[in-house]
Design a protein around this motif. Structure first.
Motif, PDB file in Angstrom:
ATOM      1  N   SER A  27       0.936  -1.222  -0.122  1.00 54.03           N
ATOM      2  CA  SER A  27       0.097  -0.063  -0.011  1.00 54.03           C
ATOM      3  C   SER A  27       1.077   1.142   0.076  1.00 54.03           C
ATOM      4  CB  SER A  27      -0.950   0.304   1.194  1.00 54.03           C
ATOM      5  OG  SER A  27      -0.204   0.177   2.514  1.00 54.03           O
ATOM      6  N   ALA A  28       0.434   2.373  -0.645  1.00 51.15           N
ATOM      7  CA  ALA A  28       1.293   3.620  -0.836  1.00 51.15           C
ATOM      8  C   ALA A  28       0.204   4.749  -0.609  1.00 51.15           C
ATOM      9  CB  ALA A  28       2.069   3.543  -2.057  1.00 51.15           C
ATOM     10  N   ARG A  29       0.644   5.876  -0.181  1.00 52.06           N
ATOM     11  CA  ARG A  29      -0.095   6.850  -0.469  1.00 52.06           C
ATOM     12  C   ARG A  29       0.974   8.214  -0.487  1.00 52.06           C
ATOM     13  NH1 ARG A  29      -5.103   9.203   1.233  1.00 52.06           N
ATOM     14  NH2 ARG A  29      -5.668   7.049   1.995  1.00 52.06           N
ATOM     15  N   GLU A  30       0.812   8.896  -1.497  1.00 52.58           N
ATOM     16  CA  GLU A  30       1.979  10.156  -1.749  1.00 52.58           C
ATOM     17  C   GLU A  30       3.359   9.500  -1.663  1.00 52.58           C
ATOM     18  OE1 GLU A  30       1.196  13.183   1.174  1.00 52.58           O
ATOM     19  OE2 GLU A  30      -0.622  13.931  -0.115  1.00 52.58           O
ATOM     20  N   ARG A  31       4.318   9.700  -0.596  1.00 50.89           N
ATOM     21  CA  ARG A  31       5.408   9.186  -0.772  1.00 50.89           C
ATOM     22  C   ARG A  31       5.897   8.106   0.239  1.00 50.89           C
ATOM     23  NH1 ARG A  31       9.597  12.858  -3.375  1.00 50.89           N
ATOM     24  NH2 ARG A  31       8.652  14.778  -3.784  1.00 50.89           N
ATOM     25  N   ALA A  32       5.026   7.779   0.984  1.00 50.54           N
ATOM     26  CA  ALA A  32       5.099   6.587   2.100  1.00 50.54           C
ATOM     27  C   ALA A  32       4.249   5.218   1.448  1.00 50.54           C
ATOM     28  CB  ALA A  32       4.260   7.134   3.421  1.00 50.54           C
ATOM     29  N   ALA A  33       5.276   4.374   1.509  1.00 47.18           N
ATOM     30  CA  ALA A  33       4.779   2.955   1.113  1.00 47.18           C
ATOM     31  C   ALA A  33       4.886   1.950   2.117  1.00 47.18           C
ATOM     32  CB  ALA A  33       5.256   2.626  -0.164  1.00 47.18           C
ATOM     33  N   VAL A  34       4.263   1.056   2.096  1.00 46.44           N
ATOM     34  CA  VAL A  34       4.635  -0.393   3.066  1.00 46.44           C
ATOM     35  C   VAL A  34       4.314  -1.806   2.243  1.00 46.44           C
ATOM     36  CG1 VAL A  34       4.076  -1.602   5.085  1.00 46.44           C
ATOM     37  CG2 VAL A  34       3.851   0.888   5.110  1.00 46.44           C
ATOM     38  N   LEU A  35       5.282  -2.406   2.435  1.00 44.16           N
ATOM     39  CA  LEU A  35       5.280  -3.604   1.836  1.00 44.16           C
ATOM     40  C   LEU A  35       5.310  -4.759   2.861  1.00 44.16           C
ATOM     41  CD1 LEU A  35       5.487  -5.801  -0.967  1.00 44.16           C
ATOM     42  CD2 LEU A  35       8.057  -5.393  -0.647  1.00 44.16           C
ATOM     43  N   LYS A  36       4.454  -5.500   2.940  1.00 42.04           N
ATOM     44  CA  LYS A  36       4.298  -6.697   3.783  1.00 42.04           C
ATOM     45  C   LYS A  36       4.478  -7.873   3.220  1.00 42.04           C
ATOM     46  CE  LYS A  36       0.272  -8.242   5.724  1.00 42.04           C
ATOM     47  NZ  LYS A  36      -1.092  -7.873   6.601  1.00 42.04           N
ATOM     48  N   LEU A  37       5.439  -8.964   3.898  1.00 42.87           N
ATOM     49  CA  LEU A  37       5.770 -10.185   3.186  1.00 42.87           C
ATOM     50  C   LEU A  37       5.564 -11.336   4.279  1.00 42.87           C
ATOM     51  CD1 LEU A  37       9.145  -9.031   1.414  1.00 42.87           C
ATOM     52  CD2 LEU A  37       6.848  -9.156   0.282  1.00 42.87           C
ATOM     53  N   PRO A  38       5.413 -12.412   3.593  1.00 43.86           N
ATOM     54  CA  PRO A  38       5.316 -13.558   4.799  1.00 43.86           C
ATOM     55  C   PRO A  38       6.726 -13.925   5.012  1.00 43.86           C
ATOM     56  CG  PRO A  38       4.964 -14.211   2.516  1.00 43.86           C
ATOM     57  CD  PRO A  38       4.702 -12.615   2.455  1.00 43.86           C
ATOM     58  N   VAL A  39       6.839 -14.737   6.254  1.00 46.62           N
ATOM     59  CA  VAL A  39       8.133 -14.954   6.886  1.00 46.62           C
ATOM     60  C   VAL A  39       8.010 -16.315   7.242  1.00 46.62           C
ATOM     61  CG1 VAL A  39      10.078 -14.501   8.486  1.00 46.62           C
ATOM     62  CG2 VAL A  39       8.881 -12.519   7.203  1.00 46.62           C
ATOM     63  N   PHE A  40       8.802 -17.402   6.583  1.00 51.39           N
ATOM     64  CA  PHE A  40       8.832 -18.502   7.187  1.00 51.39           C
ATOM     65  C   PHE A  40      10.001 -18.782   8.275  1.00 51.39           C
ATOM     66  CE2 PHE A  40      10.418 -22.863   7.575  1.00 51.39           C
ATOM     67  CZ  PHE A  40       9.255 -23.800   7.544  1.00 51.39           C
ATOM     68  N   ALA A  41       9.486 -18.821   9.549  1.00 46.58           N
ATOM     69  CA  ALA A  41      10.171 -19.040  10.717  1.00 46.58           C
ATOM     70  C   ALA A  41      10.408 -20.280  11.245  1.00 46.58           C
ATOM     71  CB  ALA A  41       9.693 -18.345  11.918  1.00 46.58           C
ATOM     72  N   GLY A  42      11.380 -21.008  11.001  1.00 47.47           N
ATOM     73  CA  GLY A  42      11.898 -22.471  11.308  1.00 47.47           C
ATOM     74  C   GLY A  42      12.884 -22.839  10.432  1.00 47.47           C
ATOM     75  N   GLU A  43      12.839 -24.443  10.237  1.00 50.67           N
ATOM     76  CA  GLU A  43      13.734 -24.932   9.730  1.00 50.67           C
ATOM     77  C   GLU A  43      13.449 -25.086   8.288  1.00 50.67           C
ATOM     78  OE1 GLU A  43      16.507 -28.090  11.780  1.00 50.67           O
ATOM     79  OE2 GLU A  43      15.118 -29.459  10.702  1.00 50.67           O
ATOM     80  N   LEU A  44      14.615 -24.819   7.357  1.00 52.13           N
ATOM     81  CA  LEU A  44      14.424 -25.128   5.954  1.00 52.13           C
ATOM     82  C   LEU A  44      15.855 -26.004   5.519  1.00 52.13           C
ATOM     83  CD1 LEU A  44      12.704 -22.141   4.339  1.00 52.13           C
ATOM     84  CD2 LEU A  44      11.763 -24.553   4.834  1.00 52.13           C
ATOM     85  N   LYS A  45      15.563 -26.426   4.391  1.00 55.84           N
ATOM     86  CA  LYS A  45      16.863 -27.353   3.968  1.00 55.84           C
ATOM     87  C   LYS A  45      17.515 -26.419   2.722  1.00 55.84           C
ATOM     88  CE  LYS A  45      14.642 -31.721   4.959  1.00 55.84           C
ATOM     89  NZ  LYS A  45      13.928 -32.713   4.300  1.00 55.84           N
ATOM     90  N   TYR A  46      18.782 -26.517   2.626  1.00 52.80           N
ATOM     91  CA  TYR A  46      19.503 -26.151   1.551  1.00 52.80           C
ATOM     92  C   TYR A  46      20.348 -27.251   0.755  1.00 52.80           C
ATOM     93  CZ  TYR A  46      23.305 -24.353  -1.378  1.00 52.80           C
ATOM     94  OH  TYR A  46      24.224 -24.161  -2.614  1.00 52.80           O
ATOM     95  N   PHE A  47      19.888 -27.668  -0.585  1.00 55.90           N
ATOM     96  CA  PHE A  47      20.311 -28.583  -1.121  1.00 55.90           C
ATOM     97  C   PHE A  47      21.651 -28.412  -1.997  1.00 55.90           C
ATOM     98  CE2 PHE A  47      15.911 -29.288  -0.237  1.00 55.90           C
ATOM     99  CZ  PHE A  47      15.622 -30.679  -0.193  1.00 55.90           C
TER     100      PHE A  47
END
Length: 395
Positions: free
Chosen positions: A275-295
């Protein structure tokens, strides 16, 4: 509204046996240009352009009116080159060529598809030097991909003007104006002339007022923003279980003309919101909090340890008892890490590892560690990748 009959008109007429072209010049009221955006271009180098023609094909139609807006002595002005009959086309082409040659940046609305190639064809027809703008900005072409974002039924100039709350007095389209021009050729009626000039004038002034809408593609496509703050925090979902999210606060380089909001439609960005208005904007992203694998990509050089549930390189595995190791496969050649992960929207900088829960599933996450949180160049590239996608999805 702008009324031609309230503007002082200066006509420069060449001496000929027949009627000659008119050159009309007047100032634009300051209230019509006070919010005009030049986006870093020197105003004195900008030329707004709009033409009126007797048809849609330059092969068998002519230009009868060339309108342009420009900046002179602290004031935005309009100059119109008008052919009182079609035989005067070469005159207005010559006059416009001489005048426009001092400007380096041409702004138009759908001009790359119509105005500029039409003029080029007519210059060629009269064996005149070609009209070749050094640089161009086509407002229509730039803004069209964001039609859904703005919830518009179309991107015609009048639709965009209405979207920004701009008013017009002229009721005609360029196509409807053709018959009026033919009537003027036959009758030389000053009322018809004012109507024709008004249409072109309001196209130019509307285009100038629309220039601020270019802040939208500049933000979503051009990277004209600065990341101000990145917050990784927990949030509650509707099932009252804990999950994490990332809030990124941005400062846009140019003020947006209207508030905007959009969200991802599918895949890993389906939970993203902007969302954005004039010069101010916010981007909301999901975060995976936990354990993942690197292959690891070269699985043939690794051994898998079932008890530890991870792979190690063969150079190290030789020191592990054979009963506790086996050759790694694509599916078992990984190491595991706990942390907070952001959706991976490619491309990312070289060397950034991607994580995922399982091998068959593509690795869609990267770790939100110090390498990301302390690197503004990385942040800006990442955010721009996301905005390019969000800006062109249906809101």
């Amino acid at each position: 509204m702008i009324r031609i009959n309230k503007i002082t008109v200066h006509c420069y007429v060449c001496q000929r046996k027949t009627k000659t072209m008119k050159t009309i010049e007047y100032n634009i009221p300051a209230d019509k240009t006070c919010r005009l955006q030049t986006f870093g271009q020197p105003p004195a180098q900008i030329l707004f352009l709009d033409i009126e023609t007797t048809g849609f094909s330059p092969k068998n139609a002519s230009v009868y009116l060339i309108g342009c807006a420009f900046y002179k002595e602290g004031q935005w002005c309009v100059r119109q080159y008008f052919a009182q009959t079609q035989v005067q086309e070469e005159e207005i082409l010559r006059a416009f060529y001489t005048f426009s040659s001092s400007f380096s940046h041409c702004v138009h609305f759908n001009g790359q598809a119509f105005d500029v190639p039409f003029l080029q064809e007519r210059y060629k027809k009269h064996a005149l030097p070609p009209f070749m703008p050094q640089s161009q900005c086509d407002i229509y072409k730039a803004i069209r991909p964001y039609k859904n974002l703005m919830r518009l039924p179309g991107c015609r100039q009048k639709q965009l003007e209405a979207y920004l709350g701009l008013d017009r007095e002229d009721p005609f389209t360029g196509g409807q104006l053709i018959e009026l021009y033919h009537a003027y050729e036959a009758q030389q009626d000053e009322t018809l002339l004012k109507t024709i000039l008004l249409h072109n004038l309001e196209d130019l002034v509307g285009m100038m007022q629309l220039s601020r809408i270019m802040a939208i593609p500049f933000l979503f496509e051009g990277g004209h923003f600065l990341p101000e703050e990145i917050l990784l925090q927990d949030a509650k979902d509707t099932a009252t279980t804990q999950k994490a999210e990332c809030l990124i606060h941005l400062a846009a380089d140019f003020p947006l003309p209207v508030p905007l909001a959009c969200h991802g439609q599918k895949g890993i960005l389906s939970e993203c919101f902007f969302s954005a208005r004039e010069r101010a904007a916010v981007l909301k992203l999901p975060v995976f909090a936990g354990e993942l694998k690197y292959f690891y990509p070269d699985y043939k050089n690794y051994a898998y340890l079932p008890m530890e549930d991870e792979a190690i390189h063969k150079s190290v595995a030789i020191y592990v008892d054979k009963s506790r190791r086996m050759p790694a496969t694509k599916e078992t050649c990984y190491t595991k890490k706990k942390g907070q992960y952001l959706p991976a929207v490619l491309p990312l900088p070289d060397g950034i590892p991607l994580f995922g829960p399982d091998y068959p599933e593509r690795c869609h996450w990267f770790m939100a560690n110090e390498a990301f949180l302390s690197d503004q160049t990385f942040q800006k590239q990442y955010i721009q990748n996301i905005l390019k996608i969000l800006g062109k999805t249906r809101s």
